[in-house]
Write a protein that holds these residues in place. Sequence first.
Motif, PDB file in Angstrom:
ATOM      1  N   LEU A 157      82.488 -33.242 125.521  1.00 41.38           N
ATOM      2  CA  LEU A 157      82.458 -32.441 126.711  1.00 41.38           C
ATOM      3  C   LEU A 157      81.451 -33.007 127.755  1.00 41.38           C
ATOM      4  O   LEU A 157      80.115 -33.282 127.306  1.00 41.38           O
ATOM      5  N   ARG A 158      81.949 -34.224 128.663  1.00 39.95           N
ATOM      6  CA  ARG A 158      80.923 -34.944 129.366  1.00 39.95           C
ATOM      7  C   ARG A 158      79.959 -35.533 128.733  1.00 39.95           C
ATOM      8  O   ARG A 158      78.842 -35.646 128.977  1.00 39.95           O
ATOM      9  N   GLY A 159      80.516 -36.258 127.567  1.00 40.59           N
ATOM     10  CA  GLY A 159      79.724 -37.163 126.696  1.00 40.59           C
ATOM     11  C   GLY A 159      79.024 -36.527 125.686  1.00 40.59           C
ATOM     12  O   GLY A 159      78.459 -36.960 124.589  1.00 40.59           O
ATOM     13  N   GLU A 160      79.070 -35.089 125.710  1.00 41.21           N
ATOM     14  CA  GLU A 160      78.319 -34.133 124.443  1.00 41.21           C
ATOM     15  C   GLU A 160      79.412 -33.756 123.538  1.00 41.21           C
ATOM     16  O   GLU A 160      80.194 -32.917 123.945  1.00 41.21           O
ATOM     17  N   ALA A 183      95.193 -22.170 124.431  1.00 39.12           N
ATOM     18  CA  ALA A 183      93.725 -21.478 124.199  1.00 39.12           C
ATOM     19  C   ALA A 183      92.688 -21.886 124.885  1.00 39.12           C
ATOM     20  O   ALA A 183      92.868 -23.058 125.893  1.00 39.12           O
ATOM     21  N   TYR A 184      91.586 -21.218 124.763  1.00 42.81           N
ATOM     22  CA  TYR A 184      90.271 -21.712 125.431  1.00 42.81           C
ATOM     23  C   TYR A 184      89.095 -21.691 124.766  1.00 42.81           C
ATOM     24  O   TYR A 184      89.144 -21.204 123.503  1.00 42.81           O
ATOM     25  N   ILE A 185      87.996 -22.367 124.982  1.00 40.90           N
ATOM     26  CA  ILE A 185      86.798 -22.669 124.541  1.00 40.90           C
ATOM     27  C   ILE A 185      85.579 -21.993 125.414  1.00 40.90           C
ATOM     28  O   ILE A 185      85.536 -22.306 126.476  1.00 40.90           O
ATOM     29  N   LEU A 186      84.795 -21.038 124.777  1.00 37.71           N
ATOM     30  CA  LEU A 186      83.799 -20.508 125.335  1.00 37.71           C
ATOM     31  C   LEU A 186      82.606 -21.293 124.755  1.00 37.71           C
ATOM     32  O   LEU A 186      82.319 -21.257 123.628  1.00 37.71           O
ATOM     33  N   VAL A 187      82.005 -22.122 125.702  1.00 31.15           N
ATOM     34  CA  VAL A 187      81.097 -22.966 125.222  1.00 31.15           C
ATOM     35  C   VAL A 187      79.794 -21.969 125.255  1.00 31.15           C
ATOM     36  O   VAL A 187      79.260 -21.601 126.581  1.00 31.15           O
ATOM     37  N   ARG A 190      69.432 -21.868 119.691  1.00 34.71           N
ATOM     38  CA  ARG A 190      69.042 -23.138 119.723  1.00 34.71           C
ATOM     39  C   ARG A 190      70.035 -24.117 119.702  1.00 34.71           C
ATOM     40  O   ARG A 190      69.901 -25.334 119.440  1.00 34.71           O
ATOM     41  N   ASN A 191      71.543 -23.734 119.459  1.00 29.13           N
ATOM     42  CA  ASN A 191      72.416 -24.627 119.330  1.00 29.13           C
ATOM     43  C   ASN A 191      73.541 -24.521 120.462  1.00 29.13           C
ATOM     44  O   ASN A 191      73.837 -23.202 120.852  1.00 29.13           O
ATOM     45  N   THR A 192      74.429 -25.360 120.535  1.00 32.07           N
ATOM     46  CA  THR A 192      75.562 -25.197 121.607  1.00 32.07           C
ATOM     47  C   THR A 192      76.690 -25.432 120.727  1.00 32.07           C
ATOM     48  O   THR A 192      76.592 -26.511 120.076  1.00 32.07           O
ATOM     49  N   GLN A 193      77.609 -24.653 120.980  1.00 36.67           N
ATOM     50  CA  GLN A 193      78.872 -24.582 120.269  1.00 36.67           C
ATOM     51  C   GLN A 193      79.991 -24.004 120.948  1.00 36.67           C
ATOM     52  O   GLN A 193      79.787 -23.360 122.056  1.00 36.67           O
ATOM     53  N   GLY A 194      81.231 -24.170 120.629  1.00 38.10           N
ATOM     54  CA  GLY A 194      82.440 -23.709 121.277  1.00 38.10           C
ATOM     55  C   GLY A 194      83.123 -22.831 120.468  1.00 38.10           C
ATOM     56  O   GLY A 194      83.350 -23.035 119.218  1.00 38.10           O
ATOM     57  N   PHE A 195      83.584 -21.643 121.024  1.00 36.54           N
ATOM     58  CA  PHE A 195      84.365 -20.824 120.152  1.00 36.54           C
ATOM     59  C   PHE A 195      85.713 -20.816 120.764  1.00 36.54           C
ATOM     60  O   PHE A 195      85.981 -20.500 121.870  1.00 36.54           O
TER      61      PHE A 195
END
Length: 312
Positions: A65-68, A90-94, A99-104
Amino acid sequence: MSSLLTSIDSKTNMVGKNRLELLLFRLNSAQLFGINVFKVREVLTCPELSALPGAHSHVRGIAHLRGEPVTVIDLSQATGGKPITDLATAYILVTEYNRNTQGFLVAGVDRIVSSSWEQIHPAPQGAGKAHYVTAVTEVDKKLVQILDVEKVFNEISPADETVSESVKEKSKDVDFKNLVVLVADDSAVARNQVKRALSAIGVEIQTVNDGRSALNWLKNLADEIGGDISHKMPLLISDIEMPEMDGYTLTAEVKADERLRNIHIVLHSSLSGVFNQAMIEKVGADQFIAKFHPDELVSAVQKWMSNRAPQA
Protein backbone atom coordinates in the motif's frame (compact mmCIF):
# COMPACT_ATOMS: atom_id res chain seq x y z
CA MET A 1 -16.49 3.71 -0.97
CA SER A 2 -15.15 7.27 -1.17
CA SER A 3 -18.03 8.56 0.97
CA LEU A 4 -17.34 5.85 3.54
CA LEU A 5 -13.68 6.84 3.71
CA THR A 6 -14.62 10.49 4.08
CA SER A 7 -16.88 9.54 6.98
CA ILE A 8 -14.09 7.66 8.72
CA ASP A 9 -11.73 10.59 8.35
CA SER A 10 -14.13 13.29 9.48
CA LYS A 11 -16.15 11.90 12.40
CA THR A 12 -13.99 12.50 15.45
CA ASN A 13 -16.25 14.69 17.56
CA MET A 14 -17.85 11.87 19.57
CA VAL A 15 -14.72 10.81 21.41
CA GLY A 16 -14.96 11.48 25.13
CA LYS A 17 -18.78 11.56 25.16
CA ASN A 18 -19.21 7.81 25.76
CA ARG A 19 -20.09 7.50 22.08
CA LEU A 20 -18.49 5.69 19.19
CA GLU A 21 -18.95 4.94 15.55
CA LEU A 22 -18.85 1.41 14.21
CA LEU A 23 -17.85 0.33 10.75
CA LEU A 24 -20.10 -2.64 9.98
CA PHE A 25 -18.78 -5.51 7.87
CA ARG A 26 -19.48 -9.14 6.99
CA LEU A 27 -17.34 -12.23 6.77
CA ASN A 28 -18.77 -15.38 5.18
CA SER A 29 -22.42 -14.96 6.13
CA ALA A 30 -25.14 -12.36 6.64
CA GLN A 31 -23.98 -11.85 10.25
CA LEU A 32 -22.88 -8.26 10.88
CA PHE A 33 -19.67 -7.44 12.73
CA GLY A 34 -18.41 -4.07 13.92
CA ILE A 35 -15.11 -2.29 14.48
CA ASN A 36 -14.48 1.15 15.96
CA VAL A 37 -13.72 3.53 13.08
CA PHE A 38 -10.84 5.05 15.04
CA LYS A 39 -8.92 1.82 14.55
CA VAL A 40 -9.44 1.92 10.78
CA ARG A 41 -6.94 3.87 8.71
CA GLU A 42 -8.61 3.05 5.43
CA VAL A 43 -10.91 0.60 3.66
CA LEU A 44 -9.73 -0.83 0.35
CA THR A 45 -10.97 -3.28 -2.23
CA CYS A 46 -8.59 -6.19 -1.90
CA PRO A 47 -5.46 -5.56 -3.97
CA GLU A 48 -3.20 -8.26 -5.32
CA LEU A 49 -1.54 -10.06 -2.44
CA SER A 50 2.02 -11.36 -2.39
CA ALA A 51 2.60 -14.75 -0.81
CA LEU A 52 4.54 -14.82 2.45
CA PRO A 53 6.33 -18.19 2.76
CA GLY A 54 6.26 -19.65 6.24
CA ALA A 55 3.56 -17.25 7.49
CA HIS A 56 0.78 -18.20 9.85
CA SER A 57 -2.02 -20.11 8.10
CA HIS A 58 -4.46 -17.21 8.69
CA VAL A 59 -2.20 -14.73 6.89
CA ARG A 60 -3.33 -14.45 3.28
CA GLY A 61 -0.33 -12.48 2.12
CA ILE A 62 1.24 -9.05 1.91
CA ALA A 63 -0.47 -6.00 0.41
CA HIS A 64 1.78 -3.24 -0.87
CA LEU A 65 0.00 0.00 0.00
CA ARG A 66 1.79 3.08 -1.34
CA GLY A 67 5.12 1.39 -0.82
CA GLU A 68 4.31 0.05 2.65
CA PRO A 69 4.04 -3.72 3.09
CA VAL A 70 1.01 -4.64 5.20
CA THR A 71 0.26 -8.14 6.47
CA VAL A 72 -3.28 -9.22 5.54
CA ILE A 73 -5.11 -11.55 7.93
CA ASP A 74 -8.23 -13.46 6.90
CA LEU A 75 -10.55 -12.39 9.71
CA SER A 76 -13.07 -15.13 8.97
CA GLN A 77 -10.50 -17.90 9.11
CA ALA A 78 -8.79 -16.39 12.15
CA THR A 79 -12.04 -16.49 14.12
CA GLY A 80 -12.84 -20.10 13.32
CA GLY A 81 -14.76 -19.67 10.06
CA LYS A 82 -14.06 -20.67 6.48
CA PRO A 83 -11.49 -18.70 4.47
CA ILE A 84 -12.79 -15.86 2.33
CA THR A 85 -12.51 -17.20 -1.22
CA ASP A 86 -13.66 -14.42 -3.56
CA LEU A 87 -10.87 -11.86 -3.24
CA ALA A 88 -12.21 -9.93 -6.23
CA THR A 89 -15.17 -8.71 -4.17
CA ALA A 90 -13.45 -8.68 -0.76
CA TYR A 91 -12.15 -5.70 1.19
CA ILE A 92 -9.24 -4.97 3.48
CA LEU A 93 -9.66 -2.98 6.68
CA VAL A 94 -6.29 -1.37 7.29
CA THR A 95 -6.03 -0.99 11.05
CA GLU A 96 -3.67 0.01 13.82
CA TYR A 97 -3.47 -2.39 16.75
CA ASN A 98 -0.83 -2.69 19.42
CA ARG A 99 1.65 -0.42 17.64
CA ASN A 100 1.34 -2.38 14.40
CA THR A 101 -0.40 -1.77 11.09
CA GLN A 102 -2.18 -4.74 9.59
CA GLY A 103 -4.99 -5.48 7.19
CA PHE A 104 -8.01 -7.63 7.96
CA LEU A 105 -9.61 -9.34 5.00
CA VAL A 106 -13.43 -9.20 5.11
CA ALA A 107 -16.04 -10.31 2.60
CA GLY A 108 -17.95 -7.04 2.50
CA VAL A 109 -18.44 -3.67 4.19
CA ASP A 110 -21.84 -2.28 5.07
CA ARG A 111 -21.87 1.23 6.55
CA ILE A 112 -20.87 3.34 9.53
CA VAL A 113 -23.34 3.74 12.39
CA SER A 114 -23.27 6.01 15.41
CA SER A 115 -23.83 4.42 18.80
CA SER A 116 -23.29 4.88 22.52
CA TRP A 117 -21.06 2.69 24.65
CA GLU A 118 -24.12 2.23 26.86
CA GLN A 119 -25.66 0.31 23.95
CA ILE A 120 -22.60 -1.91 23.65
CA HIS A 121 -22.90 -4.90 25.98
CA PRO A 122 -20.34 -7.49 27.09
CA ALA A 123 -20.39 -10.85 25.33
CA PRO A 124 -23.02 -13.19 26.79
CA GLN A 125 -21.84 -15.39 29.63
CA GLY A 126 -21.64 -19.10 29.02
CA ALA A 127 -20.04 -18.78 25.59
CA GLY A 128 -16.82 -20.35 26.86
CA LYS A 129 -13.27 -19.03 26.63
CA ALA A 130 -12.57 -19.86 23.00
CA HIS A 131 -14.94 -17.36 21.36
CA TYR A 132 -13.79 -14.12 19.72
CA VAL A 133 -16.75 -11.88 20.57
CA THR A 134 -15.86 -9.17 23.07
CA ALA A 135 -19.15 -7.24 22.89
CA VAL A 136 -22.52 -7.12 21.13
CA THR A 137 -25.00 -4.45 20.14
CA GLU A 138 -28.11 -4.09 17.99
CA VAL A 139 -28.48 -2.10 14.78
CA ASP A 140 -31.83 -1.97 12.97
CA LYS A 141 -33.00 -4.91 15.10
CA LYS A 142 -30.04 -7.00 13.95
CA LEU A 143 -27.34 -8.32 16.26
CA VAL A 144 -23.88 -6.90 15.65
CA GLN A 145 -20.89 -8.72 17.08
CA ILE A 146 -17.73 -6.83 18.00
CA LEU A 147 -14.73 -9.10 17.70
CA ASP A 148 -11.78 -9.27 20.07
CA VAL A 149 -9.29 -8.32 17.39
CA GLU A 150 -6.54 -8.09 20.01
CA LYS A 151 -7.02 -11.81 20.64
CA VAL A 152 -6.90 -12.50 16.90
CA PHE A 153 -3.71 -10.53 16.43
CA ASN A 154 -2.03 -11.97 19.54
CA GLU A 155 -2.68 -15.54 18.35
CA ILE A 156 -0.96 -14.78 15.06
CA SER A 157 1.81 -12.57 16.38
CA PRO A 158 2.11 -13.04 20.17
CA ALA A 159 3.34 -10.05 22.12
CA ASP A 160 6.52 -10.33 24.17
CA GLU A 161 5.25 -10.25 27.75
CA THR A 162 8.66 -10.41 29.42
CA VAL A 163 9.51 -7.69 31.91
CA SER A 164 13.22 -6.90 31.74
CA GLU A 165 15.41 -7.52 34.77
CA SER A 166 16.47 -3.87 34.85
CA VAL A 167 12.85 -2.75 35.22
CA LYS A 168 12.12 -5.43 37.81
CA GLU A 169 15.10 -4.21 39.81
CA LYS A 170 13.56 -0.76 40.19
CA SER A 171 10.52 -2.30 41.88
CA LYS A 172 12.65 -3.13 44.89
CA ASP A 173 12.41 0.55 45.84
CA VAL A 174 8.60 0.53 45.84
CA ASP A 175 6.53 -1.03 48.63
CA PHE A 176 3.46 -2.62 47.03
CA LYS A 177 2.25 -4.23 50.25
CA ASN A 178 -1.47 -3.65 50.96
CA LEU A 179 -1.90 -1.87 47.62
CA VAL A 180 -4.22 -2.93 44.80
CA VAL A 181 -4.25 -1.90 41.12
CA LEU A 182 -7.56 -2.03 39.27
CA VAL A 183 -7.39 -3.10 35.62
CA ALA A 184 -10.40 -2.48 33.36
CA ASP A 185 -10.35 -4.04 29.89
CA ASP A 186 -12.95 -5.91 27.85
CA SER A 187 -10.32 -8.09 26.18
CA ALA A 188 -9.39 -11.20 28.16
CA VAL A 189 -6.07 -11.29 26.31
CA ALA A 190 -5.25 -7.74 27.37
CA ARG A 191 -6.29 -8.35 30.99
CA ASN A 192 -4.06 -11.40 31.19
CA GLN A 193 -1.14 -9.56 29.60
CA VAL A 194 -1.36 -6.81 32.21
CA LYS A 195 -1.83 -9.33 35.02
CA ARG A 196 1.28 -11.28 34.04
CA ALA A 197 3.37 -8.12 33.67
CA LEU A 198 2.40 -6.74 37.08
CA SER A 199 2.67 -10.12 38.77
CA ALA A 200 6.33 -10.10 37.76
CA ILE A 201 6.91 -7.26 40.25
CA GLY A 202 4.55 -8.53 42.93
CA VAL A 203 1.64 -6.16 42.39
CA GLU A 204 -1.83 -7.30 43.48
CA ILE A 205 -4.45 -6.56 40.85
CA GLN A 206 -8.22 -6.67 40.52
CA THR A 207 -9.72 -7.01 37.03
CA VAL A 208 -13.06 -6.01 35.52
CA ASN A 209 -14.19 -6.18 31.90
CA ASP A 210 -15.96 -2.85 31.37
CA GLY A 211 -15.95 0.76 32.52
CA ARG A 212 -19.26 0.59 34.37
CA SER A 213 -18.06 -2.35 36.45
CA ALA A 214 -14.83 -0.49 37.22
CA LEU A 215 -16.67 2.58 38.48
CA ASN A 216 -19.03 0.48 40.59
CA TRP A 217 -16.09 -1.45 42.07
CA LEU A 218 -14.33 1.77 43.03
CA LYS A 219 -17.46 3.32 44.56
CA ASN A 220 -18.19 0.18 46.55
CA LEU A 221 -14.66 0.25 47.94
CA ALA A 222 -15.09 3.93 48.82
CA ASP A 223 -18.34 3.12 50.63
CA GLU A 224 -16.55 0.36 52.53
CA ILE A 225 -13.56 2.50 53.50
CA GLY A 226 -15.59 5.63 54.08
CA GLY A 227 -13.53 8.15 52.15
CA ASP A 228 -10.48 8.58 49.93
CA ILE A 229 -9.37 5.15 48.71
CA SER A 230 -6.13 6.14 47.00
CA HIS A 231 -4.03 4.88 49.93
CA LYS A 232 -5.41 1.40 49.21
CA MET A 233 -6.12 1.58 45.48
CA PRO A 234 -3.70 4.17 44.09
CA LEU A 235 -3.81 3.24 40.41
CA LEU A 236 -6.38 2.44 37.72
CA ILE A 237 -5.23 1.01 34.39
CA SER A 238 -8.06 1.31 31.90
CA ASP A 239 -8.69 0.45 28.29
CA ILE A 240 -10.46 3.15 26.27
CA GLU A 241 -12.87 1.01 24.23
CA MET A 242 -15.17 -0.85 26.63
CA PRO A 243 -18.84 -1.83 26.77
CA GLU A 244 -21.25 0.19 28.93
CA MET A 245 -18.74 3.00 29.61
CA ASP A 246 -15.54 3.91 27.77
CA GLY A 247 -12.24 4.74 29.44
CA TYR A 248 -12.56 8.48 28.86
CA THR A 249 -15.95 8.63 30.56
CA LEU A 250 -14.72 6.35 33.36
CA THR A 251 -11.80 8.71 33.96
CA ALA A 252 -14.06 11.76 34.09
CA GLU A 253 -16.43 10.01 36.53
CA VAL A 254 -13.54 9.00 38.79
CA LYS A 255 -12.13 12.52 38.85
CA ALA A 256 -15.58 13.93 39.65
CA ASP A 257 -15.86 11.85 42.85
CA GLU A 258 -13.92 13.36 45.73
CA ARG A 259 -13.35 9.91 47.21
CA LEU A 260 -11.73 8.69 43.98
CA ARG A 261 -10.09 11.73 42.41
CA ASN A 262 -6.65 11.07 43.92
CA ILE A 263 -6.35 7.77 42.08
CA HIS A 264 -3.80 7.90 39.27
CA ILE A 265 -5.21 6.77 35.93
CA VAL A 266 -3.26 5.23 33.05
CA LEU A 267 -5.21 4.77 29.83
CA HIS A 268 -3.85 1.63 28.16
CA SER A 269 -5.23 1.18 24.69
CA SER A 270 -4.58 -0.10 21.20
CA LEU A 271 -6.10 3.14 19.91
CA SER A 272 -3.52 5.59 18.63
CA GLY A 273 -3.53 9.06 17.18
CA VAL A 274 -3.09 12.66 18.27
CA PHE A 275 -6.62 12.93 19.64
CA ASN A 276 -5.68 10.61 22.50
CA GLN A 277 -3.35 13.11 24.16
CA ALA A 278 -5.94 15.84 23.88
CA MET A 279 -8.57 13.63 25.46
CA ILE A 280 -6.20 12.54 28.23
CA GLU A 281 -5.75 16.17 29.22
CA LYS A 282 -9.45 16.91 28.90
CA VAL A 283 -10.68 14.10 31.17
CA GLY A 284 -7.80 14.31 33.63
CA ALA A 285 -5.95 11.02 33.09
CA ASP A 286 -2.29 10.90 34.10
CA GLN A 287 -0.80 8.96 31.18
CA PHE A 288 -1.56 7.17 27.92
CA ILE A 289 0.30 4.00 26.98
CA ALA A 290 -0.24 2.22 23.67
CA LYS A 291 -0.60 -1.54 24.01
CA PHE A 292 1.38 -3.64 24.65
CA HIS A 293 4.88 -3.04 26.05
CA PRO A 294 5.46 -4.67 29.46
CA ASP A 295 8.47 -2.57 30.46
CA GLU A 296 6.66 0.69 29.69
CA LEU A 297 3.58 -0.44 31.58
CA VAL A 298 5.50 -1.66 34.62
CA SER A 299 7.56 1.54 34.67
CA ALA A 300 4.34 3.55 34.74
CA VAL A 301 3.07 1.46 37.67
CA GLN A 302 6.30 2.06 39.52
CA LYS A 303 6.07 5.79 38.85
CA TRP A 304 2.47 6.32 39.92
CA MET A 305 2.61 4.02 42.94
CA SER A 306 5.97 5.09 44.33
CA ASN A 307 4.53 8.19 46.04
CA ARG A 308 1.69 6.31 47.71
CA ALA A 309 2.51 5.13 51.20
CA PRO A 310 0.47 2.04 52.06
CA GLN A 311 -1.71 2.20 55.13
CA ALA A 312 -3.04 -0.64 57.21
